[in-house]
Scaffold this active site. Structure first.
Site, short mmCIF file in Angstrom:
data_model
loop_
_atom_site.label_atom_id
_atom_site.label_comp_id
_atom_site.label_asym_id
_atom_site.label_seq_id
_atom_site.Cartn_x
_atom_site.Cartn_y
_atom_site.Cartn_z
CB CYS A 118 4.05 125.48 -155.20
SG CYS A 118 5.32 125.24 -156.46
NE ARG A 243 -3.33 118.69 -164.39
CZ ARG A 243 -3.37 117.45 -163.98
NH1 ARG A 243 -2.46 116.59 -164.39
NH2 ARG A 243 -4.31 117.05 -163.15
C1 LIG Z 1 2.06 124.18 -165.22
C2 LIG Z 1 1.40 124.29 -163.88
C3 LIG Z 1 1.60 125.43 -163.11
C4 LIG Z 1 0.99 125.57 -161.86
N1 LIG Z 1 1.17 126.71 -161.14
C5 LIG Z 1 0.53 126.88 -159.96
C6 LIG Z 1 0.65 128.10 -159.22
O1 LIG Z 1 1.33 129.05 -159.62
N2 LIG Z 1 -0.02 128.17 -158.03
C7 LIG Z 1 -0.79 127.14 -157.55
O2 LIG Z 1 -1.38 127.27 -156.48
N3 LIG Z 1 -0.93 125.99 -158.24
C8 LIG Z 1 -0.30 125.85 -159.43
N4 LIG Z 1 -0.48 124.70 -160.15
C9 LIG Z 1 -1.44 123.70 -159.67
C10 LIG Z 1 -2.82 123.93 -160.30
O3 LIG Z 1 -3.36 125.18 -159.95
C11 LIG Z 1 -3.81 122.82 -159.88
O4 LIG Z 1 -3.90 122.81 -158.48
C12 LIG Z 1 -3.38 121.44 -160.34
O5 LIG Z 1 -2.93 121.44 -161.68
C13 LIG Z 1 -4.56 120.44 -160.21
O6 LIG Z 1 -5.65 120.88 -160.98
P1 LIG Z 1 -6.02 120.20 -162.40
O7 LIG Z 1 -6.17 118.73 -162.14
O8 LIG Z 1 -7.28 120.91 -162.83
O9 LIG Z 1 -4.86 120.46 -163.31
C14 LIG Z 1 0.15 124.53 -161.36
C15 LIG Z 1 -0.04 123.38 -162.16
C16 LIG Z 1 0.55 123.25 -163.38
C17 LIG Z 1 0.31 122.02 -164.20
#
Ligand SMILES: Cc1cc2nc3c(=O)[nH]c(=O)nc-3n(C[C@H](O)[C@H](O)[C@H](O)COP(=O)(O)O)c2cc1C
Length: 341
Positions: A118, A243
């Protein structure tokens, strides 16, 4: 892919998403092909403090519900964040015991995940989340304390590193594996990059090569093509989608079909709207109308992405205050769509 005793055919995982991957969304993701989901991140300390006062006060539980798993959600992970090994171990014990659960339909998670990714200031400022990328020794002692405290598998979600000058996912992964981690998920970005476009999948490949435990790749999967490409380029055991699943829980079915070599028919416009409504209704049922509507507005906007007439509908959604309002907005969209044909 296996995480402890949890077996996943294709390793298709819904990522933890604070404010998004609540039980209503997780249920849809599972229905449309996610084999495994992760809760929103849960503060280990808040969970522990809340439970310590459980017997003595009549109080509102705010943290425990975030960590509750419904039977039909299994196998699911609850993700903890924290930087103190003792609290992380105590929270892990609580999760495993199920003592924090509210009723009989809820069960403990199958897996406990640790957030080391995070990037938010208030989390990093406490040394939690991606700040742990800067302290691999502490990160390892957190995992060691947890794996000594519970039998459940403990997994970790890391980033590529803190910043471009400190890419240390490989070192982190090795230390976490030594400390007992049962799976490592790598988000191919540094903390400095936050969510900027262009995840680095090469670091995922390097981690996969360096450890024996399963490695799940994460970052920029928005289609089946992306997922197949990541699996091919990195050799990772599974993929985690964040996402790309927002407003599109069908992405898991799309990936599963591609992996099975089957053709895939995306949902029709009407099906999308139907599922969006179901999503909103589930959120209202779970959280009450005021909170449910407020929190489902962003989901509704995501479901409409790419649809003609979406801008006006989105504006109306932001003003909506009831399920009936959503129904009216979607009925207009459907009507417009039919009159176009
Ligand atoms: C709105 C939002 C909330 C997220 N909350 C968490 C979370 O609670 N724990 C975590 O490990 N990653 C969190 N992430 C990161 C995502 O799990 C992920 O690692 C990141 O979005 C990259 O993946 P993607 O390209 O498929 O979006 C969050 C991302 C977004 C956009």
């Amino acid at each position: 892919m296996k995480i402890g005793q949890v077996e996943l055919k294709h390793g298709l995982c819904l990522a933890p998403l604070a404010g998004v991957s609540d039980r209503s969304f997780r249920r849809l993701a599972r229905r449309f092909g996610a084999e495994y989901t992760v809760s929103e991140m849960v503060s280990a300390k808040a969970l522990c403090y809340e439970q310590r006062g459980r017997e003595t006060e009549a109080r509102v539980f705010r943290t425990a519900p975030l960590a509750a798993v419904l039977r039909e959600e299994a196998p699911m992970a609850v993700q903890l964040f924290g930087a103190e090994p003792a609290f992380m171990a105590e929270a892990a014990r609580l999760l495993e015991s199920g003592d924090y659960l509210g009723n009989e339909s809820e069960i403990p998670p199958a897996v406990i995940d640790v957030n080391m990714g995070c990037p938010m200031h208030k989390i990093v400022g406490n040394g939690e989340g991606s700040a742990l990328m800067k302290d691999p020794a502490l990160a390892a002692s957190i995992v060691r304390a947890m794996t000594q405290a519970v039998k459940l598998p403990v997994t970790v979600k890391i980033r590529a590193g803190w910043d471009a000058a400190h890419i240390n996912a490989v070192e982190m992964a090795k230390r976490l594996e030594d400390a007992g981690a049962a799976m490592i998920c790598v988000h191919g970005r540094t903390r400095e990059q936050m969510y900027a476009p262009g995840a680095d999948w090469e670091i995922i490949r390097q981690v996969k090569e360096a450890v024996r435990v399963p490695v799940v790749g994460n970052g920029d999967i928005f289609s089946a093509k992306d997922a197949l490409e990541m699996l091919k380029q990195t050799g990772c055991d599974g993929v985690m989608i964040a996402r790309g699943a927002q407003g599109n829980p069908w992405i898991f079915a799309e990936v599963a079909h591609a992996l099975e070599g089957e053709s895939y028919a995306p949902p029709t416009f009407a099906e999308r709207l139907e599922v969006a409504m179901e999503h909103a209704r589930a959120m209202v049922e779970h959280k009450g109308e005021r909170v449910g509507i407020a929190e489902s507005r962003k989901h509704m906007a995501w479901y409409l992405s790419g649809i003609r007439g979406a801008a006006a509908a989105r504006a109306a959604i932001m003003q909506a205050s009831s399920i009936a309002d959503f129904e009216g907005i979607f009925a207009t969209l459907l009507q417009n769509c039919h009159s176009d044909i």
